[in-house]
Design a protein around this motif. Sequence first.
Motif, PDB file in Angstrom:
ATOM      1  N   CYS A 196      97.789  61.024  49.424  1.00  0.00           N
ATOM      2  CA  CYS A 196      97.222  60.404  50.628  1.00  0.00           C
ATOM      3  C   CYS A 196      97.109  58.894  50.515  1.00  0.00           C
ATOM      4  CB  CYS A 196      95.840  60.990  50.925  1.00  0.00           C
ATOM      5  SG  CYS A 196      94.601  60.634  49.655  1.00  0.00           S
ATOM      6  N   GLY A 197      97.409  58.325  49.325  1.00  0.00           N
ATOM      7  CA  GLY A 197      97.348  56.885  49.150  1.00  0.00           C
ATOM      8  C   GLY A 197      95.952  56.334  48.987  1.00  0.00           C
ATOM      9  N   TYR A 198      94.970  57.188  48.745  1.00  0.00           N
ATOM     10  CA  TYR A 198      93.595  56.719  48.598  1.00  0.00           C
ATOM     11  C   TYR A 198      93.431  56.003  47.255  1.00  0.00           C
ATOM     12  CZ  TYR A 198      88.520  56.819  49.116  1.00  0.00           C
ATOM     13  OH  TYR A 198      87.213  56.477  49.253  1.00  0.00           O
ATOM     14  N   PRO A 199      92.758  54.853  47.214  1.00  0.00           N
ATOM     15  CA  PRO A 199      92.576  54.132  45.939  1.00  0.00           C
ATOM     16  C   PRO A 199      91.694  54.925  44.998  1.00  0.00           C
ATOM     17  CG  PRO A 199      91.268  53.115  47.674  1.00  0.00           C
ATOM     18  CD  PRO A 199      92.150  54.120  48.356  1.00  0.00           C
ATOM     19  N   LEU A 200      92.103  54.995  43.745  1.00  0.00           N
ATOM     20  CA  LEU A 200      91.394  55.808  42.759  1.00  0.00           C
ATOM     21  C   LEU A 200      91.030  54.970  41.546  1.00  0.00           C
ATOM     22  CD1 LEU A 200      93.732  58.952  42.814  1.00  0.00           C
ATOM     23  CD2 LEU A 200      91.595  58.639  44.086  1.00  0.00           C
ATOM     24  N   ARG A 201      90.060  55.495  40.796  1.00  0.00           N
ATOM     25  CA  ARG A 201      89.725  54.913  39.494  1.00  0.00           C
ATOM     26  C   ARG A 201      90.715  55.432  38.453  1.00  0.00           C
ATOM     27  NH1 ARG A 201      84.184  53.311  38.919  1.00  0.00           N
ATOM     28  NH2 ARG A 201      84.354  53.951  36.743  1.00  0.00           N
ATOM     29  N   HIS A 202      90.752  54.723  37.317  1.00  0.00           N
ATOM     30  CA  HIS A 202      91.705  55.113  36.274  1.00  0.00           C
ATOM     31  C   HIS A 202      91.342  56.447  35.636  1.00  0.00           C
ATOM     32  CE1 HIS A 202      94.215  51.505  36.214  1.00  0.00           C
ATOM     33  NE2 HIS A 202      93.101  50.820  36.466  1.00  0.00           N
ATOM     34  N   ASP A 203      90.052  56.817  35.657  1.00  0.00           N
ATOM     35  CA  ASP A 203      89.632  58.058  34.997  1.00  0.00           C
ATOM     36  C   ASP A 203      89.398  59.186  35.991  1.00  0.00           C
ATOM     37  OD1 ASP A 203      87.536  56.885  36.248  1.00  0.00           O
ATOM     38  OD2 ASP A 203      86.092  57.158  34.622  1.00  0.00           O
ATOM     39  N   THR A 204      89.974  59.096  37.217  1.00  0.00           N
ATOM     40  CA  THR A 204      89.765  60.127  38.229  1.00  0.00           C
ATOM     41  C   THR A 204      90.769  61.250  38.043  1.00  0.00           C
ATOM     42  OG1 THR A 204      89.006  58.431  39.776  1.00  0.00           O
ATOM     43  CG2 THR A 204      89.630  60.548  40.710  1.00  0.00           C
ATOM     44  N   SER A 205      90.287  62.495  38.121  1.00  0.00           N
ATOM     45  CA  SER A 205      91.155  63.665  38.002  1.00  0.00           C
ATOM     46  C   SER A 205      91.257  64.431  39.308  1.00  0.00           C
ATOM     47  CB  SER A 205      90.636  64.605  36.912  1.00  0.00           C
ATOM     48  OG  SER A 205      89.304  65.011  37.215  1.00  0.00           O
ATOM     49  N   VAL A 206      90.346  64.167  40.304  1.00  0.00           N
ATOM     50  CA  VAL A 206      90.391  64.808  41.610  1.00  0.00           C
ATOM     51  C   VAL A 206      90.254  63.725  42.660  1.00  0.00           C
ATOM     52  CG1 VAL A 206      89.317  66.466  43.166  1.00  0.00           C
ATOM     53  CG2 VAL A 206      89.393  66.949  40.725  1.00  0.00           C
ATOM     54  N   CYS A 207      91.148  63.696  43.616  1.00  0.00           N
ATOM     55  CA  CYS A 207      91.092  62.687  44.673  1.00  0.00           C
ATOM     56  C   CYS A 207      89.874  62.955  45.547  1.00  0.00           C
ATOM     57  CB  CYS A 207      92.364  62.725  45.523  1.00  0.00           C
ATOM     58  SG  CYS A 207      92.337  61.543  46.908  1.00  0.00           S
ATOM     59  N   PRO A 208      88.952  62.005  45.711  1.00  0.00           N
ATOM     60  CA  PRO A 208      87.766  62.243  46.539  1.00  0.00           C
ATOM     61  C   PRO A 208      88.076  62.311  48.017  1.00  0.00           C
ATOM     62  CG  PRO A 208      87.804  59.975  45.786  1.00  0.00           C
ATOM     63  CD  PRO A 208      88.941  60.654  45.100  1.00  0.00           C
ATOM     64  N   ASN A 209      89.295  61.913  48.442  1.00  0.00           N
ATOM     65  CA  ASN A 209      89.622  61.908  49.868  1.00  0.00           C
ATOM     66  C   ASN A 209      90.278  63.213  50.301  1.00  0.00           C
ATOM     67  OD1 ASN A 209      89.934  60.835  52.496  1.00  0.00           O
ATOM     68  ND2 ASN A 209      92.037  60.281  52.027  1.00  0.00           N
ATOM     69  N   CYS A 210      91.361  63.626  49.625  1.00  0.00           N
ATOM     70  CA  CYS A 210      92.078  64.845  50.011  1.00  0.00           C
ATOM     71  C   CYS A 210      91.815  66.005  49.068  1.00  0.00           C
ATOM     72  CB  CYS A 210      93.586  64.568  50.074  1.00  0.00           C
ATOM     73  SG  CYS A 210      94.322  64.135  48.460  1.00  0.00           S
ATOM     74  N   LYS A 211      90.982  65.814  48.038  1.00  0.00           N
ATOM     75  CA  LYS A 211      90.597  66.862  47.099  1.00  0.00           C
ATOM     76  C   LYS A 211      91.778  67.409  46.311  1.00  0.00           C
ATOM     77  CE  LYS A 211      86.544  66.427  48.916  1.00  0.00           C
ATOM     78  NZ  LYS A 211      85.529  65.629  48.232  1.00  0.00           N
ATOM     79  N   SER A 212      92.810  66.630  46.135  1.00  0.00           N
ATOM     80  CA  SER A 212      93.952  67.075  45.344  1.00  0.00           C
ATOM     81  C   SER A 212      93.633  66.963  43.867  1.00  0.00           C
ATOM     82  CB  SER A 212      95.187  66.228  45.674  1.00  0.00           C
ATOM     83  OG  SER A 212      95.524  66.354  47.044  1.00  0.00           O
ATOM     84  N   VAL A 213      94.036  67.967  43.097  1.00  0.00           N
ATOM     85  CA  VAL A 213      93.788  67.990  41.664  1.00  0.00           C
ATOM     86  C   VAL A 213      94.963  67.326  40.954  1.00  0.00           C
ATOM     87  CG1 VAL A 213      93.328  69.453  39.674  1.00  0.00           C
ATOM     88  CG2 VAL A 213      92.483  70.119  41.946  1.00  0.00           C
ATOM     89  N   LEU A 214      94.657  66.420  40.044  1.00  0.00           N
ATOM     90  CA  LEU A 214      95.679  65.712  39.277  1.00  0.00           C
ATOM     91  C   LEU A 214      95.827  66.377  37.922  1.00  0.00           C
ATOM     92  CD1 LEU A 214      94.517  62.098  40.168  1.00  0.00           C
ATOM     93  CD2 LEU A 214      96.087  63.577  41.424  1.00  0.00           C
ATOM     94  N   LYS A 215      97.051  66.558  37.478  1.00  0.00           N
ATOM     95  CA  LYS A 215      97.292  67.214  36.196  1.00  0.00           C
ATOM     96  C   LYS A 215      96.710  66.431  35.039  1.00  0.00           C
ATOM     97  CE  LYS A 215     101.413  69.847  37.448  1.00  0.00           C
ATOM     98  NZ  LYS A 215     102.828  70.121  37.122  1.00  0.00           N
TER      99      LYS A 215
END
Length: 254
Positions: A89-108
């Motif tokens: 979704c292109g939402y800005p994230l922190r370097h230590d984020t594992s789940v996008c707070p905007n679209c709730k996508s899980v990052l491997k």
Amino acid sequence: MRCPKCKWPNKPNETNCIKCGAPLTGGNMDFEATSFVPQSSPAPAAESLKKTVREDMAFGGGMAGNPVGMVGAPRPEHTDIDGPSCPKCGYPLRHDTSVCPNCKSVLKKPVSESTVLSDAPVSRPAAPVSRPAAPAEKPAAAQKPLSGTINPYLMGEEQVPSFSLKPVRKINEKHDMPAREYEGDEVTLTRANTDEANASITSREQAVLTNVDGKWFIEDRSSQHTTFVLASHKVELHDGDTILLGNRLFTFHE
């Protein structure tokens, strides 16, 4: 050209600043030779409360010289804000984020410059169940001390039911007769143990007094049926009882 009051970038054909409304005419205008990137006007306050921005954007990190850092302003694809963004979704994230707070996508793996999305569902730890603490047991009430003084001569001794009878002095008698005491669960009254000189009292059985549960009951045993009780208080009558009214006897029937 930039507004001389708020430095907001405007289109060349604008006459007033789209941000603060200041006029864009005069000799103090600042024209930029760079290509213009259209920016939308700031969202209203109520709408901006629904947006979520990065910490550095909210606290001034992206505000210096970049209107994109304002709350509610859309984030273009290429900005000068450092940091990765969600590849979905292109939402800005922190370097230590594992789940996008905007679209709730899980990052491997924790977000970095090259991040791959995972289709695994978001797993959140179950909230701990809070149970009310068991009420503290109340201490047993202390036994109240005994009140009153006990007769030491009666301690450990069985109480024997007893009563007394005191004759009522007649008009022709000069002295009172002494009272007589009786004890036992059942006492038979005769002429000998009540009034030896009274011939109206039978010498065999005039009446019997019985103690039941601490209460005394009288029953006539005389052949002439001459045992009566003065009703100085409420007395229960039963079918067949005899009532003396003056010098006349009456039989009570229920």
